[in-house]
Scaffold this active site. Structure first.
Site, PDB file in Angstrom:
ATOM      1  CE1 TYR A 125      43.897  37.437  34.173  1.00  0.00           C
ATOM      2  CE2 TYR A 125      42.139  38.133  35.653  1.00  0.00           C
ATOM      3  CZ  TYR A 125      43.478  38.123  35.293  1.00  0.00           C
ATOM      4  OH  TYR A 125      44.394  38.805  36.052  1.00  0.00           O
TER       5      TYR A 125
ATOM      6  N   PRO B 161      32.785  43.575  34.032  1.00  0.00           N
ATOM      7  CG  PRO B 161      31.574  41.830  34.981  1.00  0.00           C
ATOM      8  CD  PRO B 161      31.632  42.702  33.769  1.00  0.00           C
ATOM      9  CG  LEU B 162      39.703  44.044  36.231  1.00  0.00           C
ATOM     10  CD1 LEU B 162      39.975  44.993  35.084  1.00  0.00           C
ATOM     11  CD2 LEU B 162      40.384  44.526  37.505  1.00  0.00           C
ATOM     12  CB  CYS B 163      37.382  38.608  36.419  1.00  0.00           C
ATOM     13  SG  CYS B 163      35.592  38.492  36.569  1.00  0.00           S
ATOM     14  CB  THR B 164      34.268  39.765  32.006  1.00  0.00           C
ATOM     15  OG1 THR B 164      33.418  39.139  32.964  1.00  0.00           O
ATOM     16  CG2 THR B 164      33.766  39.463  30.605  1.00  0.00           C
TER      17      THR B 164
END
Length: 959
Positions: A591, A585-588
């Site tokens: 961030y 996941p991009l957020c993982t």
């Protein structure tokens, strides 16, 4: 240490082991085929010095397996004739020749002594002396189709690193206070590989810092996957972070001297049946040596009288100590004796690879040595029908380069080999070079209409030279296929070799099509992707050609054979398990990273976004003057980040590039983290009372730029050079000048950019004004020269590509408290580099050579073929009979995956659906079974209607 040359090998052995290998002194006695293989492997792998000993003159029989010798070497000492070509393999290795006898004073000058062509009396004499004086001692022998290796590393040999796997590491989620303390790991705790009794150390823990300085602690694995450790009740409360790492335990090996081990053999086997066979072969070797002692020669090829003498001698030997007194297998003894005068290239490659790996184990203390005997036989290569076995007249010497092979298989088989035509696909890699050597020595394709076609689209790199022995430093940059073809012809001028620099894939069917495959008798493949393997296997199935396929990874290897109508077809996985290919996941990634894989992927994406995609975006706008108003929101957001955040000003000098790199360092590793913590403070609590920064979420810490810290400095150096490359500016490798420049520059200015909008993790919100500003920037950029996208290249250590990813990964790991990985590991993962070593390459190539003998000899039963798996680091060898092709049934028809449905001549072209319907209506229709299996994608057990619906409704043609 030439890390570029030994890069693939360093991934297998590690730097400390390699440094010990480069200081080692080895004596190798015996330079026939087996000795040449041992020498080649040791020189390629960079042993410090190698002294050759073999005063015997070269004879015709040597040329069947000894690739350093030629017709010009006949009559010369084998050692002296081999010295010069060996020295060409690696100029860093000191190679000398000892022409006298092997004396005790000579032996004392070496760490390792290897005997490959010596009488038993000499083996016992040298072995006893070496055991007494702490010199590592090996014996290797390969008479005909049987071989053995013996190791004596002394009575107190320490194996510092018994296995090939890296120590396990895992991120910690929580540690309880109590007796015992319980360590909970992040993620799926049940999937880790820790076992009861493993020793571990802790690092990077906040709160319970007492564990960071503890000596190695034993763990006990709980049912839920958590780990029980010692008393933590008096320690501070655990807060966050930390990594648990396995500590490898050294092991002690106790070896017996050769004179004792001859009577009490410990043999590397996988079953009781193998043990009995190995004990029989042990006695066979003793009988063979006694025959030599009595007659001054080996048994004559396929001479029944000499063979019976060996059998009787073996039966008269005293039973081995510690084994059941069982009658010896007379048939096994007889076959062993009948072909013992032979010398075969594949057998030399297999036993030479194993012996060389044992030498490395002795020198480096890396991996478990043999215990102490290894026996290997390939007598299944001989015909099962006794009427087809060679006779003495067919096997007597003919004063030709194939005499060693003729002594085993006869002249009729040698003629069959000479007319063969094989395709070697990706044939100039490590395994391909070994197979070309085998083809040349075996005499495959040396007559008219025979030959070898080598297909490889790659070019030679320096890292190839430590495994691909047909290449030399002056060949770097040249096509592999062309250089390998020329080198193979030097080994045997009669070899007919053609080369192709084209890939074998759907784009080259005009080259490798019906006409090409109609001239080919079989295919040997050593491909590095499963997709390519499947395509080549499908071609072989389509054209009914046997396929021999092999691969290695480190000290692991496999070799398989696929024979039309006899074995199953290739059924490997569609793709390899590739951590880099698994989407996170991009957020993982941006961030909440919690693993090395997360930060590696982030660093790799940074490289692509900063130095490749951004340049491509600008060039695209420059060419088409594209309006952004028609783009969707996601595209525009990406452009905002890449153009406004990265390409704010066009650099004109090296100093401009350094200023940009410093500013981007500040954005990634300080400002971005500060902004994230402003939105989610370290003490933020969720509605359910749990901390936001808990579990898999590690609370990050901003970094302060310090040019004196290696990774801080490396990031700016690499990023500035890459930025300069993209803009067509001259970069700089002068680290001293860069440090002086950084001292003069002001502190990095904050480049705050909102990271959060409406509670969602996206790029900054922007409206018409920001869009207008972006378009103006693009117009300004379009007036300048085109940018040069930087394409990631892993093999050039001077281009800063890997340096950037290494530095970015390390700094990101510091931000989030993740245990970083070293430069070599990052290069391996990001570059998708497969660890490799010459020994396992030689062994799998030899195993393929044995299967080639069987395929060329003509029709034979499934039981004679072998699939092989090996792990040299852990002495794991297994050979098994491959599976037969599954039989499919439909009414009166039977077929396997090798069969092809073909409509008889004169009949209209049919689809599979119409054919099945016709078969049901008119059972009299006869269908010739030829090829087509891989494309029949349905089950014959389904109802006819379901079969018809599921079939691809296409004509039954080869295309």
């Amino acid at each position: 240490m030439d890390e570029e040359l030994y890069s693939r090998q360093l991934y297998v052995l590690g730097l400390p082991a390699m440094q010990r290998i480069q200081r080692a002194r080895v004596l190798l006695s015996g330079l026939r085929g087996l000795g040449a293989e041992v020498a080649k492997n040791l020189v390629l792998m960079g042993v410090g010095s190698l002294t050759l000993h073999d005063p015997h003159p070269t004879c015709w029989a040597d040329l069947a397996a000894q690739f350093f010798l030629s017709e010009e070497s006949l009559g010369r000492s084998r050692a002296e004739a081999s010295q010069a070509p060996l020295a060409q393999l690696n100029e860093a290795v000191q190679i000398s020749v000892h022409t006298g006898d092997i004396t005790e004073d000579l032996l004392l000058a070496f760490q390792v002594v290897v005997l490959t062509n010596s009488k038993l009396e000499e083996q016992l004499k040298v072995g006893t002396f070496c055991h007494k004086h702490g010199i590592y001692f090996l014996v290797a022998e390969t008479p005909g189709l049987v071989g053995r290796v013996f190791c004596d590393f002394g009575e107190d040999f320490t194996v510092a690193d018994p296995t090939e796997v890296e120590p396990m590491t895992a991120a910690i989620q929580d540690i309880s206070q109590g007796l015992p303390g319980i360590v909970t790991l992040r993620g799926d705790t049940k999937r880790h590989s820790f076992r009861d009794g493993d020793l571990v150390i802790f690092s990077g823990i906040e709160g319970m810092v007492e564990l960071n300085n503890c000596s190695p602690q034993p763990v006990h694995v709980q049912k839920d996957g958590s780990l029980e450790i010692g008393d933590t009740s008096a320690f501070s409360r655990y807060l966050r972070g930390g990594v648990i790492t396995e500590v490898k335990r050294p092991k002690t090996v106790r070896h017996k001297s050769l004179d004792t081990a001859l009577l009490q053999p410990h043999v590397v086997v996988q079953s009781t049946q193998e043990a009995q066979r190995a004990h029989c072969l042990h006695q066979a070797f003793l009988a063979l040596h006694k025959f030599q002692q009595l007659h001054g020669r080996l048994p004559k090829p396929w001479d029944p009288v000499d063979a019976e003498t060996v059998v009787r001698v073996a039966q008269d030997l005293e039973p081995l100590t510690g084994t059941k007194e069982e009658s010896l297998d007379e048939a096994l003894l007889r076959k062993f004796a009948l072909c013992s005068a032979g010398s075969l290239s594949p057998m030399a490659a297999i036993l030479g690879g194993v012996a060389a790996q044992e030498v490395l184990k002795a020198i480096s203390g890396k991996f478990m040595p043999l215990d102490q005997w290894l026996y290997f036989d390939a007598l299944e290569c001989l015909p099962e029908d006794e009427e087809l076995l060679p006779n003495p007249e067919d096997c007597h010497p003919r004063n030709c380069r194939y005499d060693g092979q003729i002594a085993v298989f006869g002249t009729g088989f040698q003629q069959k080999l000479s007319y063969q035509h094989y395709l070697l696909q990706v044939g100039a890699g490590a395994i391909g070079c070994e197979m070309l050597k085998s083809f040349a020595l075996m005499g495959l394709g040396v007559r008219a209409n025979g030959g070898v076609a080598v297909a490889d689209m790659d070019h030679i790199e320096r890292s190839n030279l430590s495994r691909q022995f047909l290449f030399r430093p002056q060949d770097i940059g040249k096509p592999k296929a062309e250089v390998a073809a020329t080198a193979a012809q030097r080994l045997n001028p009669d070899l007919q070799v053609t080369f192709y620099t084209n890939p074998l894939d759907p784009t080259t069917q005009h080259i490798f099509g019906d006409d090409f495959f109609s001239r080919v008798d079989g295919v040997v493949a050593a491909l590095d992707s499963f997709e390519a393997r499947h395509y080549v296997a499908a071609r072989c199935t389509h054209y009914l050609k046997p396929l021999l396929e092999a691969g290695t990874q480190g000290t692991r290897g496999s070799a398989s054979v696929f024979v039309p109508h006899v074995t199953e077809v290739y059924k490997g996985p569609i793709s390899a398990a590739d951590p880099e290919g698994v989407p996170h996941p991009l957020c993982t990634l941006r961030y909440f990273p919690s693993t090395v894989e997360h930060i590696l992927q982030w660093a790799r994406d940074e490289f692509e976004g900063l130095f490749s995609r951004s340049a491509e975006t600008i060039n695209c706008y420059q060419e088409a003057c594209t309006s952004l108003s028609g783009m969707d929101r996601t595209q525009t957001l990406i452009l905002l980040q890449q153009v406004m955040g990265v390409l704010k000003r066009r650099p004109k000098t090296w100093e401009d590039c350094v200023v940009w790199a410093l500013g981007h360092w500040q954005l990634c590793f300080h400002d971005g983290i500060v902004e994230l913590l402003r939105q989610f403070p370290p003490d933020k609590v969720l509605k359910d009372g749990t901390l936001f920064w808990s579990g898999s979420k590690s609370c990050p810490q901003p970094l302060q730029f310090d040019p004196n810290q290696d990774m801080h400095f490396l990031y700016v150096l690499a990023a500035a050079n890459l930025y300069a490359q993209m803009h067509g500016l001259l970069g700089s490798h002068d680290q001293t000048a860069l440090k002086e420049l950084l001292q003069l520059l002001p502190e990095p200015a904050s480049m705050h950019q909102s990271l959060i909008s409406d509670g969602a993790f996206t790029a900054a919100e922007f409206g018409p004004e920001q869009l207008k500003e972006l378009q103006e920037l693009l117009r300004d950029w379009s007036k300048g020269p085109r940018l040069k996208p930087v394409l990631f290249e892993k093999n050039d250590d001077s281009n800063f590509h890997v340096d950037f990813v290494v530095a970015a990964t390390d700094l990101r790991a510091q931000n989030y408290g993740i245990l970083p990985v070293n430069h070599a590991q990052i290069k391996q993962i990001v570059g998708r580099i497969i660890p490799a070593i010459a020994t396992s390459t030689a062994v799998v190539a030899g195993l393929l050579g044995l299967e080639l003998y069987k395929v060329v000899s003509g029709p034979r039963p499934l039981s004679t073929f072998r699939r092989s798996y090996l792990h040299l680091a852990e002495n794991y060898f297994i050979r098994s009979v491959p599976s037969a092709p599954a039989l499919q049934l439909f009414q009166h028809l039977k077929w396997t995956c090798w069969d092809h449905l073909k409509v008889p001549a004169g009949q209209p072209e049919r689809t599979l659906e119409s054919l099945l319907a016709h078969l049901q209506e008119e059972q009299a229709l006869k269908v010739e079974m030829l090829l087509y299996g891989p494309y029949i994608l349905y089950s014959a057990q389904w109802p006819l209607e379901k079969q018809a619906r599921c079939l691809c409704l296409r004509p039954l043609t080869p295309s």
